[in-house]
Design an enzyme around this catalytic site. Sequence first.
Site, PDB file in Angstrom:
ATOM      1  N   THR A 193       0.651  -1.167   0.193  1.00  0.00           N
ATOM      2  CA  THR A 193       0.070  -0.439   0.116  1.00  0.00           C
ATOM      3  C   THR A 193       1.302   1.181   0.017  1.00  0.00           C
ATOM      4  OG1 THR A 193      -1.789  -1.677   1.265  1.00  0.00           O
ATOM      5  CG2 THR A 193      -2.048   0.936   1.673  1.00  0.00           C
ATOM      6  N   GLN A 253       0.434  -9.155  -6.478  1.00  0.00           N
ATOM      7  CA  GLN A 253      -0.052 -10.207  -6.901  1.00  0.00           C
ATOM      8  C   GLN A 253       1.214 -11.575  -7.544  1.00  0.00           C
ATOM      9  OE1 GLN A 253      -1.186 -11.624  -4.218  1.00  0.00           O
ATOM     10  NE2 GLN A 253      -2.860 -10.408  -3.634  1.00  0.00           N
ATOM     11  N   SER A 259       5.041  -6.170  -2.575  1.00  0.00           N
ATOM     12  CA  SER A 259       4.816  -6.464  -0.822  1.00  0.00           C
ATOM     13  C   SER A 259       5.634  -7.619   0.113  1.00  0.00           C
ATOM     14  CB  SER A 259       3.463  -6.100  -0.746  1.00  0.00           C
ATOM     15  OG  SER A 259       3.452  -6.390   1.109  1.00  0.00           O
ATOM     16  N   GLY A 260       6.524  -7.874   0.659  1.00  0.00           N
ATOM     17  CA  GLY A 260       7.277  -8.387   1.142  1.00  0.00           C
ATOM     18  C   GLY A 260       6.483  -9.555   1.678  1.00  0.00           C
ATOM     19  N   HIS A 261       4.854  -9.491   2.668  1.00  0.00           N
ATOM     20  CA  HIS A 261       4.079 -10.693   3.308  1.00  0.00           C
ATOM     21  C   HIS A 261       3.106 -11.417   1.762  1.00  0.00           C
ATOM     22  CE1 HIS A 261       0.222  -9.293   3.438  1.00  0.00           C
ATOM     23  NE2 HIS A 261       0.280  -7.880   3.007  1.00  0.00           N
ATOM     24  N   THR A 318      13.502   4.921   9.491  1.00  0.00           N
ATOM     25  CA  THR A 318      14.881   4.335   9.984  1.00  0.00           C
ATOM     26  C   THR A 318      14.300   3.464   9.393  1.00  0.00           C
ATOM     27  OG1 THR A 318      15.598   5.038  11.791  1.00  0.00           O
ATOM     28  CG2 THR A 318      16.400   2.996  11.654  1.00  0.00           C
ATOM     29  N   CYS A 360      -9.748  -7.920   1.837  1.00  0.00           N
ATOM     30  CA  CYS A 360      -9.323  -6.324   2.296  1.00  0.00           C
ATOM     31  C   CYS A 360     -10.415  -6.283   2.172  1.00  0.00           C
ATOM     32  CB  CYS A 360      -8.315  -5.817   1.305  1.00  0.00           C
ATOM     33  SG  CYS A 360      -7.229  -6.048   1.657  1.00  0.00           S
TER      34      CYS A 360
HETATM   35  N1  PLP Z   1      -2.379  -4.496  -4.550  1.00  0.00           N
HETATM   36  C1  PLP Z   1      -2.133  -5.516  -4.790  1.00  0.00           C
HETATM   37  C2  PLP Z   1      -2.871  -5.837  -5.899  1.00  0.00           C
HETATM   38  C3  PLP Z   1      -3.264  -6.375  -3.505  1.00  0.00           C
HETATM   39  O1  PLP Z   1      -2.931  -7.110  -4.118  1.00  0.00           O
HETATM   40  C4  PLP Z   1      -2.620  -5.808  -2.379  1.00  0.00           C
HETATM   41  C5  PLP Z   1      -3.274  -6.328  -0.790  1.00  0.00           C
HETATM   42  O2  PLP Z   1      -3.816  -7.552  -0.752  1.00  0.00           O
HETATM   43  C6  PLP Z   1      -1.820  -4.402  -2.226  1.00  0.00           C
HETATM   44  C7  PLP Z   1      -1.604  -3.337  -3.385  1.00  0.00           C
HETATM   45  C8  PLP Z   1      -1.618  -4.273  -0.659  1.00  0.00           C
HETATM   46  O3  PLP Z   1      -0.282  -4.897  -0.105  1.00  0.00           O
HETATM   47  P1  PLP Z   1      -0.115  -5.074   1.676  1.00  0.00           P
HETATM   48  O4  PLP Z   1      -0.894  -5.926   2.330  1.00  0.00           O
HETATM   49  O5  PLP Z   1       1.337  -5.013   1.821  1.00  0.00           O
HETATM   50  O6  PLP Z   1      -0.185  -3.392   1.877  1.00  0.00           O
END
Ligand code: PLP
Length: 384
Positions: A72, A179, A199-201, A237, A324
């Site tokens: 995000t 993704q 995004s790492g997770h 940091t 989400c």
């Molecule tokens: N963009 C996409 C296509 C996503 O699927 C997600 C999370 O589901 C995000 C952005 C946001 O990533 P984060 O959860 O690391 O903020």
Amino acid sequence: METVYLDNNATTQVAPEAVSAMLPVLERHYGNPSSRHRLGIEAAKLVQRAREQVGSLIHCRPEEIVFTSCGTESDNLAIRGTAQLLPPGKRHIITTAVEHPAVKNVATSLSHLGYSVSEISVDKNGSLDLGELESKVTENTGLVSAMYANNETGVMFPVEEIGRIAKAKGAVFHVDAVQAVGKIPIDLSRSTVDLLSLSGHKFHAPKGVGALFVRKNTGLEPQILGGHQEDGLRGGTEAVPNIVALGAAAELAAKSSPLREEIRARRDRLEKWVLENIPDTRLNGHRESRIHNTSNIGFYGVEGEALLLSLAKLGICVSAGAACAAGSVKASDTLTAMKVPHACIRGSLRFSLSRYTTDAEIDYVLEHLPRIVRQLRDISKVNV
Ligand code: PLP
């Protein structure tokens, strides 16, 4: 089975390799990378190594990686950071109808600030209307932002074609690849992409770390002001343990291409069996042009939430619409944009697999799912 985790587009299990990489950082290498003593220098080296690992995964230079806290934040930095530098004649921004809220909501907020925003539609398979894109990109377009793979359906967009259309009119091109990175090969060395979020997770690093690829000489206004970290593009940091884990996850992903076909085979087996053996089901999304770990299936005559809860009682973790968006009864924007029939949207489930998904787990889902769907359909018939 205790847990069958098929919600990997929401988040993933942290890889043991990422945990092993970050533990010594938590325990011993606690220096601030900006400090000039031994501990600081050591921490700075660890961050630099992770930058190289992430750069190597997506084939860019290490100095083109800006570490952030999540996907995000990367999307916000890319879009706001570009928009703030656009001259008055270039304040037209293009996104798509199926973007994640991390892009959609930023575009909406910019529209309130006087930017003009266009959304390109998708067809019933979730594929982008390239003709519409071509007709809407003009000399006034300053930024085009499109996702690589959709979080709900897995449908992939033709990134390089979009990029060519955007660049022909001198627009900056941002790709939300949250993704896609870590799942499919991405080569930014020969690409039209200027900015790319990850995004790492989503690929087995912990939560709390992401990155933005910023192609050399791409102007960008920082959004978190403070210190000079990340080449002045992101104050604060550095989260060294998370960054180190992200580097390890990137290295693991880079070595994992053979696994892709295994994941695809498991996904296809699950999907094919459900579509052939459970009546009144429907695949949401393009069958081929789709990331290999995702299957979004609509079950007519069932509430997705009820299905999800029944599966959860058996330890099966899936998602009804995007994670989400869960908790709200609002129909998924992506499936609505694809004009999926409303009765099907309500009963849609997303199965998303990972490198850790096993054949036995797929068997377990297939053993229980038909009965649950039947029971829920019987209950809804009684309630009619
Ligand atoms: N963009 C996409 C296509 C996503 O699927 C997600 C999370 O589901 C995000 C952005 C946001 O990533 P984060 O959860 O690391 O903020």
